[in-house]
Scaffold this active site. Structure first.
Site, PDB file in Angstrom:
ATOM      1  CG  HIS A 174      -2.168   0.833   1.044  1.00 29.02           C
ATOM      2  ND1 HIS A 174      -2.141   2.205   0.971  1.00 29.02           N
ATOM      3  CD2 HIS A 174      -3.476   0.478   0.935  1.00 29.02           C
ATOM      4  CE1 HIS A 174      -3.370   2.673   0.839  1.00 29.02           C
ATOM      5  NE2 HIS A 174      -4.202   1.638   0.811  1.00 29.02           N
ATOM      6  CD  GLU A 292      -4.726   0.494  -2.370  1.00 27.35           C
ATOM      7  OE1 GLU A 292      -5.445  -0.370  -1.810  1.00 27.35           O
ATOM      8  OE2 GLU A 292      -5.027   1.700  -2.426  1.00 27.35           O
TER       9      GLU A 292
END
Length: 330
Positions: A174, A292
């Site tokens: 992330h 992501e």
């Protein structure tokens, strides 16, 4: 007021990987967090391309997941429920006040101390064991995440997981990226996505329908153009090509992201404004873009969608990859 770090957060371990004349990256064991990535750019100082908080404790207590390895399931699961074969599993809702689950729950993998099980100048392996029932997920899981500097200007992440009961497993990285020499908003960055479909979502960022064509919409990044607007959406990736190419506002630095996973969530940091940044100064809104790799929101409950299943079965081994490669224009 900054929350007090959990009692178990103490003495974080830091790991630095580097190649001569290439990128230099730093991780810590808390959250298997990617803290720094310095990219050499001729004629100027190396560019720090990752957002980070000023202290490790901030990474442990704040909610932005900056650089964290998130799981078991990265992305949202509607109503914090898993439905399969007539069985429902109740998950821990997250964030506070939500009916849904985001990024594995309130005590997800981003908030755990991982074991460093391999380390060299160019490779680090983080390992984690998650028991049956952890955050509501069925089955015990073992997870290894291997970060490798594959050459001077590239890094790869390998994800390997096993379970002893059927469970959706979809960890991801992330990191938030800003490729500019003087970081500000990333909305002036140029983005290209190898994606012909995106997922429309409601106000709670959950699906309103299945994947839809990007053609004729503001979600069409098949041809590179400036980001321009806020996004927190998933794209279903076209096979056989890099997922994304991100280029700095000045055009000097580009990053190509490739993955074996079927989708890409792109979040332009609309809630980052005011959060403490690397130098302790408040970040601006849209200070970084998180890209992501993983599965579309609520995929565990959407078997009808045309993508590889995120459910991992006992005796199977999940192996997925992400690769980041930086190039400089002189």
């Amino acid at each position: 007021m900054t929350p007090t770090p959990p009692a178990r957060f103490d003495h974080p371990r830091f790991i630095r990987l580097a190649r001569p004349g290439g990128i230099e990256v730093t991780f810590m064991d808390w959250g298997a967090t990617w803290l720094s990535c310095r990219v050499p750019v001729p004629g100027e100082a190396p560019r720090e391309v990752l957002l980070a908080h000023p202290t490790p404790e901030d990474h442990a207590t704040r909610g932005g997941y900056l650089g964290a390895t998130v799981g078991r399931y990265a992305n949202r699961i509607a109503e914090s429920r898993l439905h399969r074969d007539g069985v429902t599993h109740a998950l821990a809702a997250h964030p506070a006040g939500s009916r849904h689950q985001l990024h594995g729950g309130p005590d997800g993998f981003s908030h755990r101390r991982w074991q460093v099980t391999q380390q060299s100048d160019t490779v680090v392996t983080f390992s984690l064991d998650s028991p049956d029932g952890d955050q509501g997920f069925p089955g015990a899981l073992h997870l290894d995440v291997v970060y490798t500097l594959t050459d001077a200007m590239s890094m790869a992440m390998e994800i390997r997981a096993t379970v002893d009961a059927p469970c959706p497993v979809a960890p991801t990285q992330h990191a938030y990226f800003n490729l500019d020499a003087q970081p500000g908003s990333v909305l002036g960055h140029t983005l290209q996505l190898a994606a012909s479909q995106y997922l429309p979502v409601d106000a709670e960022l959950l699906p309103v329908d299945g994947p839809q064509p990007v053609a004729g919409t503001g979600f069409d990044f098949r041809t590179a153009h400036s980001i321009g607007n806020d996004y927190d959406h998933g794209w279903l990736l076209d096979a056989g090509q890099p997922a994304a190419v991100l280029t700095s506002s000045d055009g000097r630095l580009s990053m190509t992201l490739s993955t074996t996973m079927p989708a890409l969530q792109v979040y332009t940091g609309g809630h980052l404004g005011g959060e403490p940044g690397r130098d302790s100064a408040p970040m601006v809104r849209n200070a970084g873009v998180a890209m992501e790799p993983g599965w579309l929101a609520d995929s565990p409950n959407r078997a009808e969608w045309e993508q590889r299943t995120c459910w991992l079965e006992p005796m199977d081994v999940l192996i997925d990859h992400i690769r980041w490669c930086w190039t400089v224009s002189l």
